[in-house]
Structures are given as structure tokens and as C-alpha cells.
Scaffold this motif. Sequence first.
Motif, mmCIF file in Angstrom:
data_model
loop_
_atom_site.group_PDB
_atom_site.id
_atom_site.type_symbol
_atom_site.label_atom_id
_atom_site.label_comp_id
_atom_site.label_asym_id
_atom_site.label_seq_id
_atom_site.Cartn_x
_atom_site.Cartn_y
_atom_site.Cartn_z
ATOM 1 N N ARG B 191 5.856 44.170 -51.138
ATOM 2 C CA ARG B 191 5.404 43.072 -50.266
ATOM 3 C C ARG B 191 4.291 42.270 -50.947
ATOM 4 N N LEU B 192 3.302 42.977 -51.485
ATOM 5 C CA LEU B 192 2.189 42.277 -52.142
ATOM 6 C C LEU B 192 2.687 41.498 -53.362
ATOM 7 N N ALA B 193 3.669 42.054 -54.073
ATOM 8 C CA ALA B 193 4.224 41.340 -55.235
ATOM 9 C C ALA B 193 4.889 40.044 -54.777
ATOM 10 N N ALA B 194 5.614 40.102 -53.662
ATOM 11 C CA ALA B 194 6.272 38.895 -53.139
ATOM 12 C C ALA B 194 5.240 37.877 -52.672
ATOM 13 N N LEU B 195 4.156 38.365 -52.077
ATOM 14 C CA LEU B 195 3.129 37.470 -51.526
ATOM 15 C C LEU B 195 2.261 36.858 -52.620
ATOM 16 N N ALA B 196 2.173 37.554 -53.767
ATOM 17 C CA ALA B 196 1.316 37.074 -54.854
ATOM 18 C C ALA B 196 2.064 36.183 -55.834
ATOM 19 N N ALA B 197 3.377 36.000 -55.620
ATOM 20 C CA ALA B 197 4.183 35.186 -56.532
ATOM 21 C C ALA B 197 3.989 33.704 -56.241
ATOM 22 N N ASP B 198 4.607 32.857 -57.051
ATOM 23 C CA ASP B 198 4.526 31.413 -56.852
ATOM 24 C C ASP B 198 5.068 31.062 -55.451
ATOM 25 N N GLY B 199 4.327 30.230 -54.727
ATOM 26 C CA GLY B 199 4.742 29.873 -53.367
ATOM 27 C C GLY B 199 4.239 30.861 -52.328
ATOM 28 N N GLY B 200 3.519 31.898 -52.763
ATOM 29 C CA GLY B 200 2.992 32.892 -51.827
ATOM 30 C C GLY B 200 1.647 32.481 -51.253
ATOM 31 N N CYS B 201 0.842 33.495 -50.897
ATOM 32 C CA CYS B 201 -0.393 33.213 -50.161
ATOM 33 C C CYS B 201 -1.381 32.355 -50.945
ATOM 34 N N HIS B 202 -1.328 32.412 -52.293
ATOM 35 C CA HIS B 202 -2.315 31.663 -53.071
ATOM 36 C C HIS B 202 -2.044 30.168 -53.109
ATOM 37 N N ALA B 203 -0.893 29.743 -52.579
ATOM 38 C CA ALA B 203 -0.613 28.306 -52.508
ATOM 39 C C ALA B 203 -1.348 27.654 -51.339
ATOM 40 N N CYS B 204 -1.859 28.458 -50.409
ATOM 41 C CA CYS B 204 -2.543 27.921 -49.222
ATOM 42 C C CYS B 204 -3.830 27.210 -49.619
ATOM 43 N N HIS B 205 -4.032 25.999 -49.081
ATOM 44 C CA HIS B 205 -5.252 25.241 -49.366
ATOM 45 C C HIS B 205 -6.320 25.431 -48.290
ATOM 46 N N SER B 206 -6.077 26.287 -47.330
ATOM 47 C CA SER B 206 -7.039 26.545 -46.246
ATOM 48 C C SER B 206 -7.400 25.260 -45.478
ATOM 49 N N HIS B 207 -6.389 24.434 -45.198
ATOM 50 C CA HIS B 207 -6.638 23.225 -44.399
ATOM 51 C C HIS B 207 -6.861 23.542 -42.922
ATOM 52 N N HIS B 208 -6.485 24.737 -42.498
ATOM 53 C CA HIS B 208 -6.687 25.210 -41.125
ATOM 54 C C HIS B 208 -5.808 24.520 -40.088
ATOM 55 N N SER B 209 -4.794 23.750 -40.509
ATOM 56 C CA SER B 209 -3.916 23.120 -39.509
ATOM 57 C C SER B 209 -3.179 24.175 -38.683
ATOM 58 N N CYS B 210 -2.816 25.282 -39.311
ATOM 59 C CA CYS B 210 -2.096 26.345 -38.600
ATOM 60 C C CYS B 210 -2.958 26.881 -37.457
ATOM 61 N N GLN B 211 -4.212 27.123 -37.769
ATOM 62 C CA GLN B 211 -5.124 27.644 -36.744
ATOM 63 C C GLN B 211 -5.380 26.597 -35.666
ATOM 64 N N GLU B 212 -5.507 25.349 -36.073
ATOM 65 C CA GLU B 212 -5.780 24.263 -35.131
ATOM 66 C C GLU B 212 -4.636 24.097 -34.125
ATOM 67 N N HIS B 213 -3.387 24.265 -34.594
ATOM 68 C CA HIS B 213 -2.236 23.962 -33.736
ATOM 69 C C HIS B 213 -1.603 25.182 -33.074
ATOM 70 N N CYS B 214 -1.914 26.392 -33.539
ATOM 71 C CA CYS B 214 -1.232 27.579 -33.002
ATOM 72 C C CYS B 214 -1.411 27.670 -31.491
ATOM 73 N N PRO B 215 -0.301 27.659 -30.727
ATOM 74 C CA PRO B 215 -0.433 27.719 -29.271
ATOM 75 C C PRO B 215 -0.952 29.062 -28.774
ATOM 76 N N LYS B 216 -0.844 30.088 -29.602
ATOM 77 C CA LYS B 216 -1.328 31.417 -29.231
ATOM 78 C C LYS B 216 -2.762 31.650 -29.721
ATOM 79 N N ALA B 217 -3.381 30.598 -30.241
ATOM 80 C CA ALA B 217 -4.767 30.674 -30.725
ATOM 81 C C ALA B 217 -4.937 31.741 -31.807
ATOM 82 N N LEU B 218 -3.899 31.936 -32.600
ATOM 83 C CA LEU B 218 -4.025 32.849 -33.744
ATOM 84 C C LEU B 218 -4.646 32.090 -34.920
ATOM 85 N N SER B 219 -5.027 32.841 -35.942
ATOM 86 C CA SER B 219 -5.589 32.211 -37.130
ATOM 87 C C SER B 219 -4.823 32.660 -38.370
ATOM 88 N N PRO B 220 -3.646 32.055 -38.613
ATOM 89 C CA PRO B 220 -2.903 32.428 -39.826
ATOM 90 C C PRO B 220 -3.731 32.229 -41.084
#
Lengths: 109, 240
Positions: B191-220
Motif C-alpha cells: 500500500r505504501l509503495a502504491a501511495l509513494a509512487a508517481d500520482g500518489g500522496c506526494h502529488a498533493c499541493h495541500s490546497h485544502h479544497s477537499c477539506q473545504e468542500h467535504c460534506p462530512k467535514a472530514l480532512s483528507p
Amino acid sequence: MNVRLYLLQRATAAIMVPLVLGHLAVIYYATRGGLTAADILARTRGSIGWGAFYGLFVLAAAIHGAIGVRTIASEWAGLRGGKLDLLMWSFGLTLAALGLRAMAAVLLP
Amino acid sequence: MAMAMAIEVSIWRGRANGRYQTFTVPLDQSQTVLDVVTWVQRKLDPTLAYRFACRVGMCGSCAMTVNGRPRWTCRTHISKVVEAGRVEIGPLANMPIIKDLVCDMAEFFAKWQRAKGAFAPGKSRHDPIERISPAAAERVAADAAIECINCAVCYAACDTVRWNENYLGPAALNRAWTLVNDVRDAGQRERLAALAADGGCHACHSHHSCQEHCPKALSPVRSIAGLKRRSLEAYVRGEL
């Protein structure tokens, strides 16, 4: 962006924090202190300390910038695969070459 | 008490090259955006395509773009989104449109698979049941991210998803974070190998749009930050 590029970009950013501050301090001191070009060259030529300082700075900036440009080209220009890596390496090596050339001008006797 | 007012509702029709079609819909008390779409489909145009199931914010089927913002429509009162008597309703962004308000979520869910978003069992029925304390740090971290309803609102709101088709997206990564914190899971390295590959978690720019819009008030974005940390540690230790 994968974990290796992420680590390299973050690590080079961390390395550059004190180097940027030192670089700014040097600019301020050299220009406000009334040093002539000859004064500056007398201090830098053959200096292992300045060579290490700016050598590390140039390499860190080249790596950091090249990875950043790779991300921008991928996300904003849609570049993928081999072309993207070619751009990253070309940009990084060009930055390193320019920086090292500038260093040679003030460090070599 | 029914209100005598009506609003103009512009609804996306067709596929990517479609257009907005305007309907006049009477307002009602406690009316949701989903109620408005349903009213149009039942009273004005039965060919209107849209998705819904539970109508109570559990199933994650009814997300749409409302006045340019991704929302769960069954829990959004129309009175909160009407602007000058008008509202615009379109399909979610960042996914191909199948028809009208229905988008193709195949890639969205394929990315859950690529992020190893399924539990990997490591024990048989003969092993004793693992005891997980509710107060354990891993359990607390998983709890904070577990209530996702797969509505794809975060995925539609994410800039990085729009720019990078390989990016797994906030929902899949948030799901993976819950499993990374599951001490029973036996597939952590893969799982960590898949998440650390190109397009995985390190591609996130931390714009926080996911947290801003999540209807369940989660913080992806917090989950993704955890994944970045965890995979970086594994990489430095030479485990990836």
C-alpha cells in the motif's frame, strides 16, 4: 511527484533556508560595506569556505528548481513521461552549470 | 406552509458539449436541491438523468455542482444556494459526463483500487480476534477519516486532480490512510509503495479544497499529510 523527488525537493529546501539568509547577508555586506570588486575577489579566490557555501547552494537550487519545474510542466503544460524527465534534467543541469560557472569566476585564482 | 415563489433552475443537459437548460420550479418548505432536480424530472422532463439513492446523506450518490461548487444535494437546502431567484446545477467536475447530471465515476473508484483501498487480511478464522483499543493512536487517526461516503465531492473540488490525471485524489488517499492505521492489515508495504509512487500522496499541493468542500467535514488533506509522513519514513528506512 513520487516520494524520492518529494524528499529531494524538501531536503534541498531545508538546506537552502540558512544558505539564502547567508547569501542575502553577503549581498547586504558587500554592497553596503563599500567593498570593491577587487576586495571581494581577494576574499573569495581560493577560498574553500566560500566554495563549499556556494557549491552546496548551487547544487541544492538546481535540484530544487528542476523538480519544481517538472511539476509545473506536468500540471500546467500537460508534459508526461520521457519529455518531462528530459526537461527536468536539462533544466537542473543548466542551472548547475550556470551556477558553477559563476562560482568559478570568483573562486578560481 | 408552501411558499408561492418560484425559482429559475439551470440544469446541465447532454454530455461534455451540452448546455444549460432553464426550468421554473416552485419553492417549497425545507426543499433540497435534490428535491428540485426530482421535481423537474417528474413534472417537466422525464428524460433528465441524475443519481440518488438514500436521500439522507449516507450513500454519496447525489453530489452535483451547485452554483459552481460541488455539494451533496440531498442535504443542501435550496434556500441556502439560491442567488437572485436562480440556481445552476451541473454534474461533478473532473469526471467524464455520461448524461446530464450523471458523471462516469469508474476512474474515481479505480483509483481507490490503485491506492490499495481494500483491507488486506493476514489472519484466518482460527486466529484470535485482534483487540483494538478505541483510545489507540492508530484507531483515533483512522476514526477521524472513516466517515467518507464516497460522494466524490472532494475529487471534483481538487485542483491537482484537474491538472494530473494520474493523481489518486483525496478520497482514495483518505481511505488508504484509514487502512494504513489498521494494525490488522497485512498489506502495508504494498500500500505504501502504491501511495509513494508517481500520482500518489506526494502529488498533493495541500490546497485544502477537499477539506473545504467535504460534506462530512472530514480532512483528507490531513490524511494525505499523514501518508506523506508515513511513506517518507518508510522510504528513508529503505522499506520502499
